[in-house]
Design a protein around this motif. Structure first.
Motif, PDB file in Angstrom:
ATOM      1  N   SER A  71      -4.849   2.797   5.828  1.00  0.00           N
ATOM      2  CA  SER A  71      -6.108   2.177   6.253  1.00  0.00           C
ATOM      3  C   SER A  71      -7.298   2.920   5.659  1.00  0.00           C
ATOM      4  O   SER A  71      -8.265   2.306   5.197  1.00  0.00           O
ATOM      5  CB  SER A  71      -6.191   2.174   7.783  1.00  0.00           C
ATOM      6  OG  SER A  71      -7.424   1.663   8.222  1.00  0.00           O
ATOM      7  N   SER A  72      -7.226   4.247   5.648  1.00  0.00           N
ATOM      8  CA  SER A  72      -8.318   5.048   5.085  1.00  0.00           C
ATOM      9  C   SER A  72      -8.449   4.825   3.575  1.00  0.00           C
ATOM     10  O   SER A  72      -9.560   4.761   3.037  1.00  0.00           O
ATOM     11  CB  SER A  72      -8.079   6.532   5.375  1.00  0.00           C
ATOM     12  OG  SER A  72      -8.085   6.786   6.761  1.00  0.00           O
ATOM     13  N   LEU A  73      -7.303   4.704   2.883  1.00  0.00           N
ATOM     14  CA  LEU A  73      -7.334   4.439   1.445  1.00  0.00           C
ATOM     15  C   LEU A  73      -7.985   3.091   1.145  1.00  0.00           C
ATOM     16  O   LEU A  73      -8.767   2.955   0.195  1.00  0.00           O
ATOM     17  CB  LEU A  73      -5.914   4.486   0.874  1.00  0.00           C
ATOM     18  CG  LEU A  73      -5.258   5.878   0.807  1.00  0.00           C
ATOM     19  CD1 LEU A  73      -3.792   5.752   0.393  1.00  0.00           C
ATOM     20  CD2 LEU A  73      -6.007   6.779  -0.179  1.00  0.00           C
ATOM     21  N   LEU A  74      -7.641   2.092   1.972  1.00  0.00           N
ATOM     22  CA  LEU A  74      -8.273   0.781   1.797  1.00  0.00           C
ATOM     23  C   LEU A  74      -9.778   0.869   2.028  1.00  0.00           C
ATOM     24  O   LEU A  74     -10.569   0.227   1.336  1.00  0.00           O
ATOM     25  CB  LEU A  74      -7.647  -0.233   2.762  1.00  0.00           C
ATOM     26  CG  LEU A  74      -6.225  -0.696   2.442  1.00  0.00           C
ATOM     27  CD1 LEU A  74      -5.701  -1.585   3.562  1.00  0.00           C
ATOM     28  CD2 LEU A  74      -6.178  -1.446   1.116  1.00  0.00           C
ATOM     29  N   ASN A  75     -10.136   1.668   3.010  1.00  0.00           N
ATOM     30  CA  ASN A  75     -11.564   1.832   3.307  1.00  0.00           C
ATOM     31  C   ASN A  75     -12.295   2.480   2.139  1.00  0.00           C
ATOM     32  O   ASN A  75     -13.408   2.061   1.762  1.00  0.00           O
ATOM     33  CB  ASN A  75     -11.716   2.686   4.567  1.00  0.00           C
ATOM     34  CG  ASN A  75     -13.143   2.693   5.083  1.00  0.00           C
ATOM     35  OD1 ASN A  75     -13.775   1.646   5.184  1.00  0.00           O
ATOM     36  ND2 ASN A  75     -13.651   3.873   5.400  1.00  0.00           N
ATOM     37  N   LEU A  76     -11.656   3.505   1.542  1.00  0.00           N
ATOM     38  CA  LEU A  76     -12.260   4.161   0.377  1.00  0.00           C
ATOM     39  C   LEU A  76     -12.349   3.203  -0.807  1.00  0.00           C
ATOM     40  O   LEU A  76     -13.353   3.140  -1.511  1.00  0.00           O
ATOM     41  CB  LEU A  76     -11.435   5.395  -0.004  1.00  0.00           C
ATOM     42  CG  LEU A  76     -11.514   6.596   0.945  1.00  0.00           C
ATOM     43  CD1 LEU A  76     -10.495   7.653   0.556  1.00  0.00           C
ATOM     44  CD2 LEU A  76     -12.923   7.186   0.951  1.00  0.00           C
ATOM     45  N   GLN A  77     -11.262   2.439  -1.010  1.00  0.00           N
ATOM     46  CA  GLN A  77     -11.232   1.508  -2.136  1.00  0.00           C
ATOM     47  C   GLN A  77     -12.274   0.411  -1.980  1.00  0.00           C
ATOM     48  O   GLN A  77     -12.849  -0.072  -2.966  1.00  0.00           O
ATOM     49  CB  GLN A  77      -9.831   0.884  -2.239  1.00  0.00           C
ATOM     50  CG  GLN A  77      -9.618   0.001  -3.461  1.00  0.00           C
ATOM     51  CD  GLN A  77      -9.686   0.787  -4.760  1.00  0.00           C
ATOM     52  OE1 GLN A  77      -9.166   1.886  -4.846  1.00  0.00           O
ATOM     53  NE2 GLN A  77     -10.343   0.225  -5.761  1.00  0.00           N
ATOM     54  N   SER A  78     -12.544   0.039  -0.725  1.00  0.00           N
ATOM     55  CA  SER A  78     -13.494  -1.052  -0.491  1.00  0.00           C
ATOM     56  C   SER A  78     -14.903  -0.708  -0.976  1.00  0.00           C
ATOM     57  O   SER A  78     -15.715  -1.600  -1.218  1.00  0.00           O
ATOM     58  CB  SER A  78     -13.524  -1.406   1.001  1.00  0.00           C
ATOM     59  OG  SER A  78     -14.061  -0.322   1.756  1.00  0.00           O
ATOM     60  N   ALA A  79     -15.183   0.592  -1.105  1.00  0.00           N
ATOM     61  CA  ALA A  79     -16.510   1.004  -1.573  1.00  0.00           C
ATOM     62  C   ALA A  79     -16.757   0.562  -3.019  1.00  0.00           C
ATOM     63  O   ALA A  79     -17.909   0.472  -3.462  1.00  0.00           O
ATOM     64  CB  ALA A  79     -16.655   2.518  -1.446  1.00  0.00           C
TER      65      ALA A  79
ATOM     66  N   ASP B  61     -17.413  -7.959  -4.880  1.00  0.00           N
ATOM     67  CA  ASP B  61     -17.333  -9.338  -4.386  1.00  0.00           C
ATOM     68  C   ASP B  61     -17.220  -9.337  -2.857  1.00  0.00           C
ATOM     69  O   ASP B  61     -16.335  -8.680  -2.281  1.00  0.00           O
ATOM     70  CB  ASP B  61     -16.125 -10.050  -4.992  1.00  0.00           C
ATOM     71  CG  ASP B  61     -16.078 -11.510  -4.587  1.00  0.00           C
ATOM     72  OD1 ASP B  61     -16.710 -12.334  -5.262  1.00  0.00           O
ATOM     73  OD2 ASP B  61     -15.401 -11.807  -3.577  1.00  0.00           O
ATOM     74  N   GLU B  62     -18.109 -10.079  -2.197  1.00  0.00           N
ATOM     75  CA  GLU B  62     -18.162 -10.085  -0.736  1.00  0.00           C
ATOM     76  C   GLU B  62     -16.875 -10.631  -0.114  1.00  0.00           C
ATOM     77  O   GLU B  62     -16.381 -10.110   0.890  1.00  0.00           O
ATOM     78  CB  GLU B  62     -19.356 -10.918  -0.271  1.00  0.00           C
ATOM     79  CG  GLU B  62     -19.650 -10.812   1.215  1.00  0.00           C
ATOM     80  CD  GLU B  62     -20.069  -9.410   1.628  1.00  0.00           C
ATOM     81  OE1 GLU B  62     -19.796  -9.046   2.790  1.00  0.00           O
ATOM     82  OE2 GLU B  62     -20.651  -8.678   0.801  1.00  0.00           O
ATOM     83  N   GLN B  63     -16.303 -11.676  -0.736  1.00  0.00           N
ATOM     84  CA  GLN B  63     -15.087 -12.269  -0.192  1.00  0.00           C
ATOM     85  C   GLN B  63     -13.903 -11.300  -0.307  1.00  0.00           C
ATOM     86  O   GLN B  63     -13.090 -11.182   0.606  1.00  0.00           O
ATOM     87  CB  GLN B  63     -14.759 -13.579  -0.922  1.00  0.00           C
ATOM     88  CG  GLN B  63     -13.599 -14.361  -0.316  1.00  0.00           C
ATOM     89  CD  GLN B  63     -13.849 -14.737   1.134  1.00  0.00           C
ATOM     90  OE1 GLN B  63     -14.973 -15.045   1.534  1.00  0.00           O
ATOM     91  NE2 GLN B  63     -12.801 -14.705   1.943  1.00  0.00           N
ATOM     92  N   ASP B  64     -13.819 -10.607  -1.433  1.00  0.00           N
ATOM     93  CA  ASP B  64     -12.759  -9.605  -1.600  1.00  0.00           C
ATOM     94  C   ASP B  64     -12.902  -8.483  -0.577  1.00  0.00           C
ATOM     95  O   ASP B  64     -11.911  -7.967  -0.048  1.00  0.00           O
ATOM     96  CB  ASP B  64     -12.797  -9.017  -3.016  1.00  0.00           C
ATOM     97  CG  ASP B  64     -12.351 -10.014  -4.061  1.00  0.00           C
ATOM     98  OD1 ASP B  64     -11.733 -11.026  -3.683  1.00  0.00           O
ATOM     99  OD2 ASP B  64     -12.624  -9.779  -5.261  1.00  0.00           O
ATOM    100  N   LEU B  65     -14.137  -8.122  -0.298  1.00  0.00           N
ATOM    101  CA  LEU B  65     -14.387  -7.061   0.686  1.00  0.00           C
ATOM    102  C   LEU B  65     -13.919  -7.487   2.077  1.00  0.00           C
ATOM    103  O   LEU B  65     -13.329  -6.687   2.819  1.00  0.00           O
ATOM    104  CB  LEU B  65     -15.884  -6.727   0.708  1.00  0.00           C
ATOM    105  CG  LEU B  65     -16.309  -5.576   1.620  1.00  0.00           C
ATOM    106  CD1 LEU B  65     -15.614  -4.288   1.233  1.00  0.00           C
ATOM    107  CD2 LEU B  65     -17.829  -5.406   1.579  1.00  0.00           C
ATOM    108  N   VAL B  66     -14.147  -8.750   2.428  1.00  0.00           N
ATOM    109  CA  VAL B  66     -13.693  -9.271   3.727  1.00  0.00           C
ATOM    110  C   VAL B  66     -12.172  -9.200   3.816  1.00  0.00           C
ATOM    111  O   VAL B  66     -11.607  -8.792   4.838  1.00  0.00           O
ATOM    112  CB  VAL B  66     -14.184 -10.724   3.924  1.00  0.00           C
ATOM    113  CG1 VAL B  66     -13.492 -11.361   5.134  1.00  0.00           C
ATOM    114  CG2 VAL B  66     -15.695 -10.747   4.092  1.00  0.00           C
TER     115      VAL B  66
END
Length: 335
Positions: free
Chosen positions: A154-162, A166-171
């Motif tokens: 979950s933390s890795l996904l959070n870091l990667q999201s930075a 694209d807003e939809q990909d972020l969602v």
């Protein structure tokens, strides 16, 4: 009388368990050979001792309390597990059953004690307890590590999201992160559970929904939450994971779509189990409802695809009403 006495002596001395006549003060009056074998004493040596002399001090008070009760005529007999010191100072576990003999006049005569060697059984029980404790520690460690690993993902996904523009990909990333956190919470509850095989699912739902409200930054004054959970519902890992993900998707959908900006409302979750072990999950909201042509099986939404697949995994039946708000029913049999 002579023949009767001979039969008694034969039974007494040839019995497969230890038998003794014990005086009211605890001294050994008459003992059979089996008892001598158990304790390592000769009959003459035992008759110089009392049962108090060879009883383990940690067991003596319990033994004496039983003796007081039987002398006071509060009980007719008693049975207890205790430790004796053998002649070689080793400790032996025995099961002792004691009865009191009286004269016809009611005067006290002596105790009859039947003594069985249970040391081997005690050793097996101790080994089983040690093995169970070892497995319990191992299982807790597994749950703890799985939870930690899921939190790392979950933390890795959070870091990667930075790095996602694209807003939809972020969602999508954040939804995946929340699903992983839902599964991590199941393992955390299993780790904390005394049972280790099951969790109190009502307690889990409260924590799960609270985390979703926080993730979506819900104004609690705008959206109320009603939870009606049967506290007798305990779910194992194979059932808790799909149920947790289904609830995650349903509550997330309500938070995202049911209440457009400025609209107040209520989200309700109920979970019941009947006497036939059938569980009913109801998740509902009083929001804007579903389109008239809604059919979740024809949608490309990952969330509804997950709900369908997880319901099938539980062999559950789904019923959705969406005219006035949304009401989702899932029933399945708890195995």
């Amino acid at each position: 009388m002579r023949e009767s006495e001979q039969r008694f002596r034969a039974t007494f001395h040839q019995a497969a368990v230890g038998i003794a006549h014990v005086a009211i003060d605890g001294s050994w009056l008459l003992v059979n050979q089996r008892l001598c074998n158990i304790l390592g004493y000769t009959p003459e040596e035992l008759q110089l001792l009392t049962f108090q002399d060879i009883t383990h001090p940690d067991d003596l008070n319990t033994d004496l309390e039983y003796v007081d009760q039987i002398l006071a005529d509060n009980i007719q007999t008693y049975s207890t597990e205790k430790r004796y010191f053998r002649k070689d100072s080793s400790i032996i576990w025995v099961n002792v059953t004691v009865s009191l003999m009286r004269e016809l006049s009611g005067e006290l005569k002596y105790f009859i004690s039947v003594i069985e060697d249970i040391s081997e059984r005690q050793q097996w029980e101790q080994q089983i307890q040690a093995s169970l404790l070892e497995k319990e520690v191992l299982l807790k460690e597994i749950y703890h590590r799985v939870k930690n690993n899921l939190q790392v993902i979950s933390s890795l996904l959070n870091l990667q999201s930075a790095y996602i523009k694209d807003e939809q990909d972020l969602v999508i990333f954040r939804q995946s992160q929340q699903r992983i956190e839902s599964m991590a919470l199941v393992h955390e509850k299993l780790y904390q559970s005394q049972d280790l095989a099951k969790i109190n699912f009502g307690e889990y739902i409260r924590d799960l929904v609270a985390s979703l409200f926080a993730a979506y930054e819900v104004n609690e004054d705008a959206i109320a939450l009603i939870i009606n959970i049967d506290d007798s519902v305990f779910l194992g890992l194979d059932t808790a994971i799909p149920c947790s993900l289904i609830i995650h998707e349903l509550v997330s959908n309500s938070l995202k779509y049911a209440f457009p900006t400025g609209r107040n409302g209520t989200i309700s979750i109920a979970l019941k189990k009947d006497h036939k072990n059938q569980v009913t999950l109801v998740a509902s909201d009083d929001g804007i409802g579903l389109p008239s042509n809604f059919n979740f099986k024809n949608l490309a939404s990952l969330g509804w695809l997950l709900v369908d697949a997880l319901s099938n995994q539980l062999s559950g039946n789904i019923n959705i009403q969406g005219a006035m708000g949304v009401e989702f029913h899932l029933t399945f049999t708890l195995i």
